[in-house]
Structure formats: C-alpha cells, structure tokens
Motif scaffolding. Structure first.
Motif, short mmCIF file in Angstrom:
data_model
loop_
_atom_site.label_atom_id
_atom_site.label_comp_id
_atom_site.label_asym_id
_atom_site.label_seq_id
_atom_site.Cartn_x
_atom_site.Cartn_y
_atom_site.Cartn_z
N ILE A 342 0.84 -1.21 0.00
CA ILE A 342 0.00 0.00 0.00
C ILE A 342 0.87 1.25 0.00
N VAL A 343 1.92 1.26 0.81
CA VAL A 343 2.80 2.42 0.92
C VAL A 343 3.54 2.67 -0.39
N MET A 344 4.11 1.63 -0.98
CA MET A 344 4.87 1.80 -2.21
C MET A 344 3.97 2.26 -3.35
N GLN A 345 2.81 1.65 -3.46
CA GLN A 345 1.90 2.01 -4.54
C GLN A 345 1.32 3.40 -4.33
N GLY A 346 0.98 3.71 -3.08
CA GLY A 346 0.34 4.99 -2.79
C GLY A 346 1.27 6.18 -2.98
N PHE A 347 2.50 6.06 -2.50
CA PHE A 347 3.44 7.18 -2.59
C PHE A 347 4.10 7.28 -3.96
N LEU A 348 4.43 6.14 -4.55
CA LEU A 348 5.25 6.14 -5.77
C LEU A 348 4.48 5.75 -7.03
N ARG A 349 3.21 5.34 -6.87
CA ARG A 349 2.44 4.78 -7.99
C ARG A 349 3.15 3.57 -8.59
N MET A 350 3.89 2.86 -7.76
CA MET A 350 4.66 1.72 -8.24
C MET A 350 3.99 0.43 -7.77
N ARG A 351 3.64 -0.41 -8.68
CA ARG A 351 3.04 -1.70 -8.35
C ARG A 351 4.03 -2.81 -8.68
N ILE A 352 4.39 -3.59 -7.67
CA ILE A 352 5.23 -4.76 -7.90
C ILE A 352 4.51 -5.96 -7.30
N PRO A 353 4.78 -7.16 -7.80
CA PRO A 353 4.11 -8.34 -7.25
C PRO A 353 4.31 -8.44 -5.73
N LEU A 354 3.29 -8.94 -5.04
CA LEU A 354 3.33 -9.05 -3.59
C LEU A 354 4.53 -9.88 -3.14
N VAL A 355 4.85 -10.93 -3.90
CA VAL A 355 5.97 -11.79 -3.54
C VAL A 355 7.29 -11.01 -3.61
N ALA A 356 7.46 -10.22 -4.68
CA ALA A 356 8.68 -9.43 -4.82
C ALA A 356 8.79 -8.42 -3.69
N ARG A 357 7.67 -7.78 -3.38
CA ARG A 357 7.66 -6.81 -2.29
C ARG A 357 8.07 -7.49 -0.98
N ARG A 358 7.55 -8.69 -0.76
CA ARG A 358 7.84 -9.42 0.46
C ARG A 358 9.32 -9.76 0.56
N LEU A 359 9.88 -10.24 -0.54
CA LEU A 359 11.28 -10.66 -0.53
C LEU A 359 12.23 -9.48 -0.30
N VAL A 360 11.89 -8.31 -0.88
CA VAL A 360 12.73 -7.13 -0.69
C VAL A 360 12.72 -6.70 0.78
N THR A 361 11.51 -6.56 1.34
CA THR A 361 11.40 -6.12 2.74
C THR A 361 12.05 -7.11 3.69
N ARG A 362 11.75 -8.38 3.47
CA ARG A 362 12.31 -9.38 4.37
C ARG A 362 13.82 -9.48 4.21
N GLY A 363 14.31 -9.34 2.98
CA GLY A 363 15.76 -9.39 2.77
C GLY A 363 16.48 -8.30 3.54
N ILE A 364 15.90 -7.09 3.55
CA ILE A 364 16.51 -5.99 4.30
C ILE A 364 16.47 -6.26 5.79
N ALA A 365 15.39 -6.87 6.27
CA ALA A 365 15.23 -7.13 7.71
C ALA A 365 16.13 -8.28 8.18
N ILE A 366 16.36 -9.27 7.29
CA ILE A 366 17.13 -10.44 7.68
C ILE A 366 18.58 -10.09 8.01
N VAL A 367 19.16 -9.13 7.28
CA VAL A 367 20.58 -8.81 7.46
C VAL A 367 20.89 -8.35 8.89
N PRO A 368 20.21 -7.30 9.42
CA PRO A 368 20.54 -6.91 10.80
C PRO A 368 20.16 -7.97 11.83
#
Length: 450
Positions: A342-368
C-alpha cells in the motif's frame, strides 16, 4: 502546488484509477449486501483484526516482557493509553478511507509537494522494515523454542513465509482475514492458559492501569513506555487500515458511506479492544511470573521461555508461550507485507508483485537480524526487538500528523469530517507523541541514558 482536494466538498471523494487502486487485486472484492444489519456488519468484520495483529506482534512481546519483568504492573497504563490512542486513530483511518476513497499514502502524495511526499515514503518504509525485523526475530525465536532450530537458520527460514502469502492471496482476501483472526485466537487461548498458571495479583493489575509520574521522569521507564507505544500504535497500521478498507464494495451514496464508516469503526474498535486484552496479558504474565517472583529484568524472549516452567511449575507453560509467539510472527508478517504494498503504490504509484515486495522487505530485515544474532546471540536479538519498537515510535508523528490534518480538513472530508471532540483528542495525541519522542531523543543524546 499540489492539488489536495479529493472531491467536490460534499465529502464524496473520487475512486482511484484502475491501475492505482489500493491492493488492486483485492479492490472492492468483498461484497456488502443490503440484508439485515448483522449481515451487513459481518461484511465489514476483518480489516480491524488485520490491524489488531500488529498490536500483538513479536515487538510487543519484547517491550512488554521487559517492562513487566523490570517494573511490575506499572507500565500497564502505557498499554492502556496506547490502546485507546490506537482505537481513536484507527477510527480516523476508517473515516478517511471511506469518505475519500483514498488510502493514507495516496492522500499524502495528493496533498504534499513531491520532496515531502518522498520523505514520508522513506520514513514509512523504515517503519515497515523495523516491523519486519521484529517479526523475523520473533518467528525465528518461536521456531527455536518449539523445534530447536538454531536462531540464524530460523531467520533464514522466515523468508519462506512468502509461500503462505501466495497461498492465501490466491484464495481471496477473506481467507487472509480468516487466517489472521485464527492466529489471534490461538495467541489469546495460549495467554489465558499462561495467566491461569501465573495467578497474577488482581489488585496490582488495577493499580498498574493508573498513570504515575515515574513513567516520564524515569528515563528507562520512558524508553520502555515509548517502546510499548511504538509496538501498539504502529505507523504502518495507519496506512494498512486505509488501504484494506478499499476491499469493501460498499454503496457510494451518502447513506452507504455513513453506514460503512460506522461498521468499519465498530470492527476496528472491537478488534483493538481484544488486542488490548492480549497485549496487557503479555505484560501481566511478565510481572507475575518474573517481577513478583524475583527473576529480575527479562530482555530475552528465550530467557523468558526457559524460566516459565521452573517459576510456574507446569511443563505446558513454555509450550503455550512458544506457540503463541510463532502464531504472532506468522500472522503479523502478512499484514506488514500488505502495508508495504500500500505504501509503495500509494506514494510512488509503483506496483510490484506481492511476492517481490515481500522478498525485498524481508531481505533488508534479515541482514541486521542475522548479524545481531551471530554477534550477540539471543540477547542481541532481544535488544534488537526493543530497539525496533522504539524506532517505530519515532516514526509515528510522520504518519499521525498527516492523518489528523486530513481528517480535520472539511474540503477533503466534507459531510464525513470527524466530530470536534475526536479531532481535539487526535491532535492532543499527536502533540503528546511528538513531546515524548523529543524527550527520549534528548535523554539519549544529552544524558546517554535510555
């Protein structure tokens, strides 16, 4: 100059363009019939529970366990006040979403200059990553406690939850709501069992619901209180609620919108009241099991799990604890992913598949998460959990202030503008959050304590 008028002044906002709708694959996919009041209300049940799960995610566990074990029942007042704030703010979310047909991210993009909008997007993303960090650690700890899986492996395994999201998404939005609600019930049942075993002091619970000046004057207590606030009133939930309400196909005339606002507000109020009971139960368990029995401050969820059986004298106690933690991590991961979309689409008008969105967010969280566990073990994981909730608290003003601003503007809300008492209270909440955060930053920067 941005065009910040959503509609004609009557409060009848425009509908998002086809490619811009919040959660486009689920937009207006849940029918709202014209049958009995109960039947129509049932159509609105669900979004409130998706929001509520964020109020009992693993981050809440860290702050509530630390607060209850260190200060007993004193910080129950922080849980209560945070929950009341959340109920009011989510009611404003429901009103904004239904009156304008926009989610909060879209509303910010419409109202503010591009640099401001991009700044708010970045802060929202930081909040979602902080939320996901808590879920990564919580789920990994749950897997370790139940199955003996090493924490680092558990952190990596959490990336596989994308398949759960895919499965539920394919079944329809109501399946997502049903799964999350079922997980909330599992958490609640587990904590009822824990409290029966812990036998907390009822009088102390009521005393803890009354505010005390210590919460503000004691920097450590304020740090934990703000952690509870950040874990309860979560920035991403404000974006989430305004987005997922767009899944309801309510009538768009004045009567239909007023009914939708009433039912959506009732849904979120019921769900968040239930979340308060669960949230309070976590802190009460920590106070009764650890503080009252002299176990000392607990900042490590694994340590809390290990102490439950010897302190409560029942082998089932740590099992219930671990099951509830795993259910918490699994359910909150779904809502954080939707909020990110919702945040990415609302602010940037960018739609990416839910799976891709999940992997990006989780990938960033996994490192720390993995780095903290490798360097400092389970203690580091616990400290990261509390820190993630304080980060969320620091992000709150940047979501709350726009929400209150938009809710107060008659040209946006028209006939659906919130009542004066709601707006005054919401404004007071926004000011309080800013002041408390400023004090926390001052204590940390000047005195070096938190």
């Amino acid at each position: 100059m941005k065009n910040d008028s959503y509609g004609t002044g009557s409060g009848l906002g425009f509908r998002s363009e086809a490619g811009e709708a919040s959660l486009g694959e689920s937009h207006r996919s849940v029918a709202v019939g014209s049958g009995s009041v109960l039947k129509r209300f049932a159509a609105f049940l669900g979004p409130g529970f998706l929001v509520a799960v964020g109020y009992m995610d693993p981050g809440n566990w860290a702050t509530s366990l630390a607060g209850g074990s260190e200060f007993g029942y004193t910080l129950l007042t922080a849980v209560l006040l945070s929950s009341l704030m959340a109920i009011l703010l989510q009611a404003l979310c429901a009103r904004l979403a239904i009156a304008t047909g926009r989610d909060l991210a879209q509303a910010c993009r419409d109202a503010y200059p591009k640099p401001v909008s991009l700044g708010l997007w970045l802060l929202a993303e930081i909040a979602i990553i902080a939320t996901d960090l808590a879920e990564v650690i919580g789920t990994a700890v749950g897997l370790q406690l139940l199955f003996g899986l090493p924490l680092v492996w558990g952190v990596l395994v959490t990336a596989l939850d994308v398949f759960l999201i895919l499965f539920l998404q394919g079944r329809g939005f109501r399946w997502i709501e049903a799964f999350v609600t079922a997980m909330i019930l599992v958490i609640a049942i587990c904590f009822v069992g824990e409290l029966v075993l812990a036998q907390p002091a009822i009088a102390a619970i009521f005393d803890g619901l009354l505010p005390t000046p210590e919460i503000v004057t004691d920097s450590r207590m304020l740090y934990l209180a703000l952690g509870i606030l950040g874990a309860t009133v979560m920035p991403h939930n404000l974006y989430l609620h305004t987005g997922i309400l767009q899944t309801r196909a309510y009538r768009e005339d004045e009567a239909g919108r007023r009914t939708a606002i009433r039912f959506a507000t009732l849904d979120s109020t019921i769900a968040l009241s239930f979340a308060f009971l669960v949230n309070g139960a976590i802190l009460i368990l920590a106070a009764a099991a650890f503080h009252d029995r002299g176990a000392g401050p607990i900042t490590d969820i694994s340590q809390a799990h290990g102490l439950l059986q010897p302190l409560l004298g029942a082998a089932i106690a740590p099992v219930l604890f671990a099951i509830a933690l795993l259910a918490s991590g699994l359910s909150s991961t779904i809502t954080a992913t939707m909020a990110g979309q919702i945040v990415m689409q609302g602010f940037l008008r960018m739609r990416i598949p839910l799976v891709a969105r999940r992997l990006v967010t989780r990938g960033i969280a996994i490192v720390p998460a993995a780095a903290g566990i490798i360097l400092y073990g389970s203690k580091g994981a616990g400290e990261l959990l509390v820190l993630s909730q304080v980060v969320l608290s620091l992000q709150l003003p940047f979501a709350v202030v726009p929400l209150v601003q938009f809710s107060a503007e008659r040209r946006k809300m028209g006939a659906y503008r919130a009542s004066s008492w709601m707006l005054v209270l919401a404004g007071a909440i926004a000011v309080l959050i800013v002041i408390l955060n400023a004090k926390l930053v001052y204590d940390f920067a000047v005195t070096g304590t938190a």
